[in-house]
Design an enzyme around this catalytic site. Structure first.
Site, PDB file in Angstrom:
ATOM      1  N   ASP A 177       0.937  -1.248  -0.078  1.00 17.74           N
ATOM      2  CA  ASP A 177       0.116   0.029  -0.047  1.00 17.74           C
ATOM      3  C   ASP A 177       0.817   1.249   0.061  1.00 17.74           C
ATOM      4  O   ASP A 177       1.963   1.259   0.156  1.00 17.74           O
ATOM      5  CB  ASP A 177      -1.101   0.075   1.332  1.00 17.74           C
ATOM      6  CG  ASP A 177      -0.270   0.163   2.532  1.00 17.74           C
ATOM      7  OD1 ASP A 177       0.931   0.476   2.716  1.00 17.74           O
ATOM      8  OD2 ASP A 177      -1.038   0.044   3.528  1.00 17.74           O
ATOM      9  N   ASN A 185      -3.565  12.996   1.200  1.00 16.56           N
ATOM     10  CA  ASN A 185      -5.181  13.559   0.832  1.00 16.56           C
ATOM     11  C   ASN A 185      -5.370  14.748   1.738  1.00 16.56           C
ATOM     12  O   ASN A 185      -6.051  15.799   1.019  1.00 16.56           O
ATOM     13  CB  ASN A 185      -6.189  12.573   1.329  1.00 16.56           C
ATOM     14  CG  ASN A 185      -6.142  11.289   0.129  1.00 16.56           C
ATOM     15  OD1 ASN A 185      -6.044  11.183  -0.750  1.00 16.56           O
ATOM     16  ND2 ASN A 185      -6.677   9.955   0.850  1.00 16.56           N
ATOM     17  N   ASP A 194      -6.480   9.996  -5.704  1.00 18.62           N
ATOM     18  CA  ASP A 194      -7.145   9.043  -6.857  1.00 18.62           C
ATOM     19  C   ASP A 194      -6.098   8.921  -7.950  1.00 18.62           C
ATOM     20  O   ASP A 194      -5.986   7.818  -8.576  1.00 18.62           O
ATOM     21  CB  ASP A 194      -8.372   9.593  -7.243  1.00 18.62           C
ATOM     22  CG  ASP A 194      -9.641   9.393  -6.245  1.00 18.62           C
ATOM     23  OD1 ASP A 194      -9.148   8.741  -5.170  1.00 18.62           O
ATOM     24  OD2 ASP A 194     -10.575   9.931  -6.348  1.00 18.62           O
ATOM     25  N   ASP A 220      -6.109   2.124  -0.407  1.00 15.89           N
ATOM     26  CA  ASP A 220      -4.737   2.014  -1.121  1.00 15.89           C
ATOM     27  C   ASP A 220      -3.951   0.828  -1.089  1.00 15.89           C
ATOM     28  O   ASP A 220      -2.933   0.736  -1.282  1.00 15.89           O
ATOM     29  CB  ASP A 220      -3.986   3.428  -0.772  1.00 15.89           C
ATOM     30  CG  ASP A 220      -3.589   3.011   0.939  1.00 15.89           C
ATOM     31  OD1 ASP A 220      -4.328   2.428   1.489  1.00 15.89           O
ATOM     32  OD2 ASP A 220      -2.631   3.436   1.192  1.00 15.89           O
TER      33      ASP A 220
END
Length: 300
Positions: A177, A185, A194, A220
């Site tokens: 991940d 974010n 994204d 993720d």
């Protein structure tokens, strides 16, 4: 009551072709097939045998279905593919083009020249088959990345675990991940997050073999299954993948937020009682990589 002549007219106007075939594969009669969108004339088939029209492997399959329908006495329904390459005729427009049919095969209660016969009705289902494939693909695909989703991965891992358990076919698993996604974010916004996740999907497609499976496991978190790859080679691949990700994702990094991935690597082992246990070990290895400083590969 309609006459025999009228019945022949009715049969001849059927949109789908209906064949009367003997046990040995001889075309006794052909009716219908008048839907010009899907069928060419089959009038020239009468008197010929399947082995004269269709390539050996496909002809054997047809003969097996006829025998099964005759011996069982039950209606047999089979879907099958026919390619131009399957037909022993030079007039085929596109030898590689394929069509899908649903065959309904039923034993008839009389003999022709001393042989049992069946009625084989062939319906062209190519459009339906193509739609089913599209729907299946959509149901197995993560919309954001275009990679497989968790449902598809778990089905395939179950098959690989079975191959490992029965035949000792190796399979390695990578679970990874993004490091620092929450900070990404919070600082750059969810659209940037994204975009990073979509970039991961692109990199996976460029790096993997056709037999490998890449999946967005959730958020993720990603999983890659590497069939027929031992642990040593999987670790080498994981390190190459980690470096590739770091290089490509560097454009999203800031001074405060370096963007990288952490990877856990395992291979299926005899002690694993299911593919879920292999996944759990990969998950443990991933979090060990994150606890050890991130941007690294750890074995489980």
């Amino acid at each position: 009551m309609i006459s025999i002549e009228q019945m022949a007219i009715v049969l001849d106007t059927l949109p789908d072709p209906a064949f009367i075939l003997s046990r040995s594969g001889k075309y006794i009669a052909v009716f219908g097939g008048r839907d010009a969108r899907y069928y060419h004339s089959s009038d020239g088939l009468v008197g010929l045998r399947i082995t004269e029209i269709v390539e050996n492997e496909k002809a054997d399959w047809f003969l097996q279905q006829i025998e099964l329908a005759l011996d069982s006495g039950q209606l047999l329904i089979k879907e099958y593919e026919m390619k131009g390459l399957d037909i022993n005729r030079e007039s085929i427009d596109d030898p590689k083009h394929s069509f899908w049919f649903e065959g309904r095969i039923q034993k008839l209660g009389f003999l022709v020249d001393g042989e049992d016969v069946v009625l084989w009705v062939a319906s062209n289902i190519s459009e339906r088959h193509e739609l089913e494939i599209k729907l299946r693909t959509l149901s197995d695909t993560d919309q954001l990345t275009g990679l497989f989703n968790r449902r598809k991965l778990e089905r395939d891992l179950a098959l690989h675990y079975e191959a490992f358990e029965r035949y000792a076919v190796p399979a390695s698993i990578l679970m990874f991940d993004l490091d620092n996604l929450k900070k990404i974010n919070d600082t750059l916004g969810h659209f940037s997050g994204d975009e990073i996740i979509m970039t991961i999907g692109d990199i996976c497609r460029s790096e993997l073999r056709k037999t490998d499976i890449a999946c967005r496991f959730g958020g993720d978190e990603f999983v890659i299954c590497l069939p027929n790859m031992n642990l040593e080679n999987a670790v080498t691949f994981a390190n190459r993948l980690r470096k590739h990700f770091k290089l490509e994702l560097n454009r999203f990094s800031t001074e405060d937020i370096p963007i990288s991935i952490s990877i856990g690597v395992v291979t299926m082992e005899p002690a694993d009682r299911s593919f879920e246990e292999t996944l759990r070990r990969a998950d443990d290895a991933l979090y060990e990589a994150k606890r050890s400083g991130k941007d690294q590969v750890r074995l489980g």
